[in-house]
Design a protein around this motif. Structure first.
Motif, PDB file in Angstrom:
ATOM      1  N   HIS A  69     -46.173  94.681 -25.833  1.00  0.00           N
ATOM      2  CA  HIS A  69     -46.778  93.372 -25.571  1.00  0.00           C
ATOM      3  C   HIS A  69     -46.028  92.635 -24.465  1.00  0.00           C
ATOM      4  O   HIS A  69     -46.636  92.028 -23.579  1.00  0.00           O
ATOM      5  N   MET A  70     -44.706  92.695 -24.526  1.00  0.00           N
ATOM      6  CA  MET A  70     -43.907  91.990 -23.512  1.00  0.00           C
ATOM      7  C   MET A  70     -44.160  92.588 -22.129  1.00  0.00           C
ATOM      8  O   MET A  70     -44.253  91.875 -21.132  1.00  0.00           O
ATOM      9  N   LYS A  71     -44.295  93.902 -22.083  1.00  0.00           N
ATOM     10  CA  LYS A  71     -44.547  94.562 -20.803  1.00  0.00           C
ATOM     11  C   LYS A  71     -45.890  94.105 -20.218  1.00  0.00           C
ATOM     12  O   LYS A  71     -45.991  93.814 -19.024  1.00  0.00           O
ATOM     13  N   SER A  72     -46.914  94.027 -21.064  1.00  0.00           N
ATOM     14  CA  SER A  72     -48.233  93.630 -20.548  1.00  0.00           C
ATOM     15  C   SER A  72     -48.278  92.137 -20.239  1.00  0.00           C
ATOM     16  O   SER A  72     -48.961  91.709 -19.309  1.00  0.00           O
ATOM     17  N   ARG A  73     -47.519  91.332 -20.985  1.00  0.00           N
ATOM     18  CA  ARG A  73     -47.469  89.884 -20.699  1.00  0.00           C
ATOM     19  C   ARG A  73     -46.816  89.646 -19.332  1.00  0.00           C
ATOM     20  O   ARG A  73     -47.129  88.697 -18.634  1.00  0.00           O
ATOM     21  N   HIS A  74     -45.885  90.554 -18.972  1.00  0.00           N
ATOM     22  CA  HIS A  74     -45.224  90.492 -17.658  1.00  0.00           C
ATOM     23  C   HIS A  74     -45.963  91.332 -16.613  1.00  0.00           C
ATOM     24  O   HIS A  74     -45.403  91.637 -15.559  1.00  0.00           O
ATOM     25  N   ASP A  82     -32.844  93.456 -19.844  1.00  0.00           N
ATOM     26  CA  ASP A  82     -32.675  92.013 -20.008  1.00  0.00           C
ATOM     27  C   ASP A  82     -33.087  91.588 -21.423  1.00  0.00           C
ATOM     28  O   ASP A  82     -32.384  90.834 -22.100  1.00  0.00           O
ATOM     29  N   TYR A  83     -34.225  92.117 -21.893  1.00  0.00           N
ATOM     30  CA  TYR A  83     -34.714  91.736 -23.228  1.00  0.00           C
ATOM     31  C   TYR A  83     -33.911  92.398 -24.341  1.00  0.00           C
ATOM     32  O   TYR A  83     -33.710  91.802 -25.400  1.00  0.00           O
ATOM     33  N   VAL A  84     -33.439  93.607 -24.107  1.00  0.00           N
ATOM     34  CA  VAL A  84     -32.581  94.261 -25.102  1.00  0.00           C
ATOM     35  C   VAL A  84     -31.300  93.428 -25.287  1.00  0.00           C
ATOM     36  O   VAL A  84     -30.840  93.208 -26.405  1.00  0.00           O
ATOM     37  N   LYS A  85     -30.762  92.937 -24.169  1.00  0.00           N
ATOM     38  CA  LYS A  85     -29.554  92.083 -24.255  1.00  0.00           C
ATOM     39  C   LYS A  85     -29.843  90.797 -25.022  1.00  0.00           C
ATOM     40  O   LYS A  85     -28.988  90.282 -25.748  1.00  0.00           O
ATOM     41  N   LYS A  86     -31.058  90.256 -24.844  1.00  0.00           N
ATOM     42  CA  LYS A  86     -31.412  88.988 -25.514  1.00  0.00           C
ATOM     43  C   LYS A  86     -31.499  89.137 -27.033  1.00  0.00           C
ATOM     44  O   LYS A  86     -31.358  88.156 -27.753  1.00  0.00           O
ATOM     45  N   ILE A  87     -31.769  90.352 -27.513  1.00  0.00           N
ATOM     46  CA  ILE A  87     -31.927  90.522 -28.966  1.00  0.00           C
ATOM     47  C   ILE A  87     -30.724  91.188 -29.627  1.00  0.00           C
ATOM     48  O   ILE A  87     -30.673  91.316 -30.841  1.00  0.00           O
ATOM     49  N   LYS A  88     -29.729  91.579 -28.818  1.00  0.00           N
ATOM     50  CA  LYS A  88     -28.669  92.437 -29.381  1.00  0.00           C
ATOM     51  C   LYS A  88     -27.765  91.738 -30.392  1.00  0.00           C
ATOM     52  O   LYS A  88     -27.125  92.402 -31.202  1.00  0.00           O
ATOM     53  N   ASN A  89     -27.716  90.405 -30.384  1.00  0.00           N
ATOM     54  CA  ASN A  89     -26.805  89.728 -31.314  1.00  0.00           C
ATOM     55  C   ASN A  89     -27.427  89.395 -32.667  1.00  0.00           C
ATOM     56  O   ASN A  89     -26.769  88.839 -33.546  1.00  0.00           O
ATOM     57  N   GLY A 102     -53.200  90.210 -19.051  1.00  0.00           N
ATOM     58  CA  GLY A 102     -52.227  90.760 -19.996  1.00  0.00           C
ATOM     59  C   GLY A 102     -52.804  91.970 -20.728  1.00  0.00           C
ATOM     60  O   GLY A 102     -53.615  92.716 -20.176  1.00  0.00           O
ATOM     61  N   GLU A 103     -52.403  92.114 -21.992  1.00  0.00           N
ATOM     62  CA  GLU A 103     -52.736  93.308 -22.778  1.00  0.00           C
ATOM     63  C   GLU A 103     -54.226  93.641 -22.798  1.00  0.00           C
ATOM     64  O   GLU A 103     -55.070  92.775 -23.001  1.00  0.00           O
ATOM     65  N   GLY A 156     -46.514  94.398 -16.416  1.00  0.00           N
ATOM     66  CA  GLY A 156     -45.823  95.648 -16.082  1.00  0.00           C
ATOM     67  C   GLY A 156     -44.428  95.486 -15.516  1.00  0.00           C
ATOM     68  O   GLY A 156     -43.673  96.447 -15.446  1.00  0.00           O
ATOM     69  N   ASN A 157     -44.085  94.255 -15.115  1.00  0.00           N
ATOM     70  CA  ASN A 157     -42.764  94.046 -14.485  1.00  0.00           C
ATOM     71  C   ASN A 157     -41.726  93.582 -15.510  1.00  0.00           C
ATOM     72  O   ASN A 157     -41.162  92.506 -15.371  1.00  0.00           O
TER      73      ASN A 157
END
Length: 231
Positions: free
Chosen positions: A145-150, A158-165, A182-183, A152-153
């Motif tokens: 979903h995030m990929k299609s909201r962006h 960046d998003y993996v880092k945002k959720i890692k904690n 989008g999707e 494809g870009n």
């Protein structure tokens, strides 16, 4: 092997509590981790009281079945902007989610609003994080979903880092097709991308469960599992 799966109440909450008890026992005996997806017909930003009440009931009923199944995470789509501003939509959804949160306190579940793939639908990463902060709920990170909201870009790292904690993150993943809105639809996983995503989650030590939502769920899950076993 496959260690988790999502019970999909796509059109309705079709299971009784008694059936949910049976499913939960089977899952527990097989060390299989369950989650629940609430029906898709949910709009917590509707201005029609009947629709709002029905939406809230669908989420609460899903939480009740999840409780009986021993499923921790209940995923749902929060709603649409409609004619409202993004700020007003956020406030309305937050307030209604707080009411739902009160109703489901008796069940041992996490409410998990999902990141959404269509641009005109409430559920950007920042909006979902806002709900996590203000409602004290969980969330579902859907990378497709995030990929299609962006369009494809998406900077996956960046998003993996945002959720890692987070202590634990409930994730969805599949291939995705999109348009300028989008999707469009879920498609089979591109295993090259899948390998890249699993590598990033491994590198940043993200504690997560990934539910594969590809049209070929089982085969793609096996393929992703094979990649994962090599880390």
């Amino acid at each position: 092997g496959i260690v988790a799966g999502e019970v999909d109440f796509v059109r309705q909450v079709y299971m009784t509590n008694d059936k949910a008890d049976i499913v939960g026992k089977l899952a527990k005996d097989n060390k299989f981790d369950l989650s629940v997806h609430a029906p898709y017909f949910v709009n917590l930003n509707s201005n029609d009281k009947v629709k709002v009440d029905a939406s809230m009931k669908r989420i609460v009923d899903s939480c009740e079945r999840a409780h009986h199944m021993g499923a921790k995470n209940v995923v749902f789509h929060s709603g649409y902007y409609g004619k409202d501003s993004k700020e007003k939509t956020f406030e309305t959804i937050r307030d209604r989610l707080l009411k739902i949160s009160d109703k489901v306190k008796k069940f041992d579940v996490n409410l998990c609003p999902e990141t959404m793939g269509k641009i005109n639908v409430f559920g950007s990463f920042d909006e979902i994080m806002g709900l996590v902060k203000e409602v004290k709920c969980g969330f579902c990170m859907d990378f497709a979903h995030m990929k299609s909201r962006h369009l494809g870009n998406l900077d996956f790292e960046d998003y993996v880092k945002k959720i890692k904690n987070f202590k634990h993150v409930h994730c969805h993943y599949s291939g995705i097709e999109w348009t300028d809105k989008g999707e469009k639809k879920h498609i089979p996983v591109d295993m090259k991308e899948g390998k890249m995503l699993l590598g990033l989650l491994h590198k940043h030590k993200v504690n997560c469960t990934i539910i594969c939502e590809s049209p070929d769920t089982y085969e793609d899950t096996l393929k992703l599992n094979k990649i994962l076993s090599k880390f």
